[in-house]
Design an enzyme around this catalytic site. Structure first.
Site, short mmCIF file in Angstrom:
data_model
loop_
_atom_site.label_atom_id
_atom_site.label_comp_id
_atom_site.label_asym_id
_atom_site.label_seq_id
_atom_site.Cartn_x
_atom_site.Cartn_y
_atom_site.Cartn_z
N ASP A 70 -2.87 -0.47 6.32
CA ASP A 70 -3.71 -0.56 5.32
C ASP A 70 -3.15 -2.07 4.54
OD1 ASP A 70 -5.08 1.62 5.92
OD2 ASP A 70 -4.75 2.58 3.80
N HIS A 126 -5.48 4.86 6.41
CA HIS A 126 -4.89 5.28 5.28
C HIS A 126 -3.26 5.73 5.93
CE1 HIS A 126 -8.09 6.27 2.73
NE2 HIS A 126 -8.70 7.16 3.77
N ASP A 149 0.99 -1.03 0.18
CA ASP A 149 -0.04 0.09 -0.11
C ASP A 149 0.86 1.13 0.02
OD1 ASP A 149 -2.81 1.14 0.57
OD2 ASP A 149 -1.66 2.29 1.76
#
Length: 593
Positions: A176, A171, A30
């Site tokens: 994540d 976030h 991510d």
């Protein structure tokens, strides 16, 4: 003497047909970035988890100094500030280390095109060869395996909650990535139950085609290979599903093959008894007919556009001391309207955004100009001038109303700037949750104001005729009246288009003027017409009315902020598809050819 026995035949096991998923090493990655464009934005954090056979083999996490300021909008989303990345390594150090960590693995990401594109672009900038990883997108898998009854959408946060992920996505890259690991394992469990056990099968996975679906293939027989709308109907001729295609026959045939992956479509095909084709002259006509049919019949297997009557407007009331109100309809009462909104919740958010920086009264009572009421708490904290007590005159309050009116219908810069400054102050204080709420309110406001400023001039125009050249040399012509598609035609190649255009105008639907600023069509229809009119290559042939838009309207703020939300997967609702409005003068009539 050699043996006469034939070699022993051994039947290959299922696992021999490919790489068993239990033996595949996945790297779930991510990224956090400064924006949505890989060519114009930079990476600010990389998080990754290496797993195989359900076990975690290692983790990779680092902040990245992007070399440019992080927008406050992004800091609100991620919690990553310029101060945090000041001493972090640059991407030329981080990316080689990550590629080594991910060597000879399968990359996994939620909304993988976003993350993989950033990695590829930066590898190209640094002159690093891209390893050509296989990629698994958990968002794509979820769309095939998770029903809307289970989760309202396919966002990582929704899937993490559905599958009980041990880490809540917030976030931040590593958090994540950890949540995506749990989502990946849950999705692999589901495809395993469907007989998918190898990496190769996972890459080509589609929903299984039932015998019931195959038996219905005859429904596509005799359908035209032409653009238009198709309607699946049950034994009582009630519409089950409405769709569009450039080739009706080919599209309907796909419902009986493995290319159709939606579970509800398999159920729909099992019920369907007939398919009604509606051939359309142009793609725009097909899209509009689809919208109208869905709105009229509300087929149970269509998910979107079924309830256009739920759209609402924000109204600035007409009284001595106006206030903002959510209403269902636009009336001819001289009030200022903004919208339409897809839901009352979106309208309420936009109102809250204006109340943040414009001290309009929020009470619902009709106030007397004599001011005999009692001040509320908002007056005590300076959020209202207290016209109810007589402390604020009608003239003074009129200045406040003018600010709100300007933001909704004219120059939105002052209000948007004030909201962004307040959001930045909250972010600087690390009050990210409060800043996030303000961000959502700001987006609701600019989307609605921009939409209103785009729709209103088209809704007010008695007629707009426009043309776009087709690939075959002819012209695609549309006639729009008060924002409603009134007619469309195709002119032959090499022929003078004007006779066909005049015939279209003469035979187009007569559309009575609506109550401004509402269009004479479903808001979604007017949005589709606008996007067609704004597309490259479209020429205005005839304009009855004025088609203008405020130079510093809310559209500029929306176009600047919307890509930042899209980069994080925050998709706008109905009628909120981003698009630029461009004022066009009446152009020359297209020539023959």
């Amino acid at each position: 003497m050699p043996s006469s026995k034939a070699p022993l035949a051994i039947q290959a096991t299922f696992d021999d047909l490919g790489t068993p998923l239990r033996d595949v090493t996945f790297v779930v990655v991510d990224l956090e970035t400064t924006g949505g464009s890989a060519t114009a934005s930079e990476i600010t954090e990389v998080g990754a988890v290496k797993v195989r056979g359900g076990e975690v083999l290692g983790e990779f996490q680092t902040l990245v100094n992007p070399g440019l300021p992080i927008p406050a909008f992004i800091s609100v989303l991620t919690g990553i500030t310029d101060r945090m990345v000041a001493s972090a390594p640059r991407i030329d150090t981080v990316l080689p280390a990550f590629l080594e960590f991910a060597h000879d693995t399968v990359l996994v990401a939620h909304n993988a095109p976003f993350d993989v594109t950033f990695l590829k672009v930066n590898a190209e900038r640094l002159g690093l060869p891209w390893p050509g990883h296989r990629v698994v997108d958990t968002a794509h898998l979820a769309r095939q395996l998770v029903t809307r009854d289970e989760a309202p959408n396919r966002k990582l946060s929704s899937l993490a909650q559905l599958f009980g992920a041990a880490t809540t996505p917030d976030h931040r890259a590593l958090h994540d990535a950890r949540a995506t690991v749990d989502v990946l394992h849950a999705l692999l469990g589901r495809v395993g139950n469907l007989g998918v056990h190898t990496l190769e099968e996972l890459g080509s996975f589609t929903s299984r085609v039932s015998p019931q679906q195959r038996r219905k293939r005859f429904l596509a027989d005799g359908l035209p290979s032409a653009p238009g709308v198709y309607v699946f109907k049950d034994s009582q001729q009630r519409p089950l599903y409405v769709g569009t295609s450039v080739d009706i026959r080919r599209r309907v045939r796909s419902y009986f093959t493995a290319s159709e992956q939606r579970t509800r479509m398999a159920e729909m095909v099992g019920i369907a008894e007939t398919v009604t084709p509606i051939v359309c002259a142009t793609p725009l006509e097909a899209e509009v007919r689809e919208l109208r049919l869905i709105a009229e019949h509300k087929p149970r297997y269509n998910r979107r556009s079924r309830f256009p009557e739920k759209s609402v407007w924000v109204k600035l009331t007409v009284e001595a001391f106006p206030r903002l109100s959510v209403v269902k309809d636009v009336r001819d009462d001289g009030a200022q309207y903004a919208g339409p909104f897809g839901s009352r919740a979106q309208a309420t958010e936009a109102i809250a955004a204006l109340h943040e920086v414009v001290p309009l009264r929020q009470c619902t009572a009709r106030l007397s100009t004599r001011g005999q009421g009692k001040a509320c708490a908002l007056a005590d904290i300076g959020r209202c001038g207290a016209p109810c007590t007589g402390e604020q005159s009608v003239e003074s309050y009129g200045d406040v109303v003018a600010r709100a009116t300007e933001a909704l219908a004219g120059d939105a810069r002052a209000v948007v700037e004030a909201l962004e400054q307040r959001m930045s102050r909250l972010a600087d204080k690390e009050r990210f949750e409060d800043a996030g709420h303000l961000r959502d309110r700001l987006m609701a406001l600019v989307r609605a104001a921009a939409r209103a400023q785009r729709i209103a001039p088209l809704a007010a125009s008695p007629e707009v005729v426009a043309a776009r050249r087709r690939d075959d040399g002819g012209w695609e012509v549309v006639c729009v009246r008060h924002g409603r598609l009134a007619g469309t035609t195709i002119t032959p190649r090499g022929a003078d288009p004007m006779p066909a255009i005049e015939a279209l105008r003469a035979g187009a639907e007569i559309v009575p003027p609506p109550v401004a600023p509402a269009p004479a069509a479903l808001p979604e229809e007017t949005e589709k017409v606008l996007r067609w009119l704004e597309a490259p290559g479209v020429r205005i042939v005839h304009l009855d009315g004025e088609w203008t838009c405020p130079m510093h309207g809310a559209g500029a703020a929306r176009d600047r902020l919307e890509p930042l939300l899209r980069s994080r997967g925050e998709v706008a609702g109905f009628g909120e598809v981003p698009g630029r409005f461009e004022t066009r003068p009446a152009a020359a009539v297209p020539s023959a050819g």
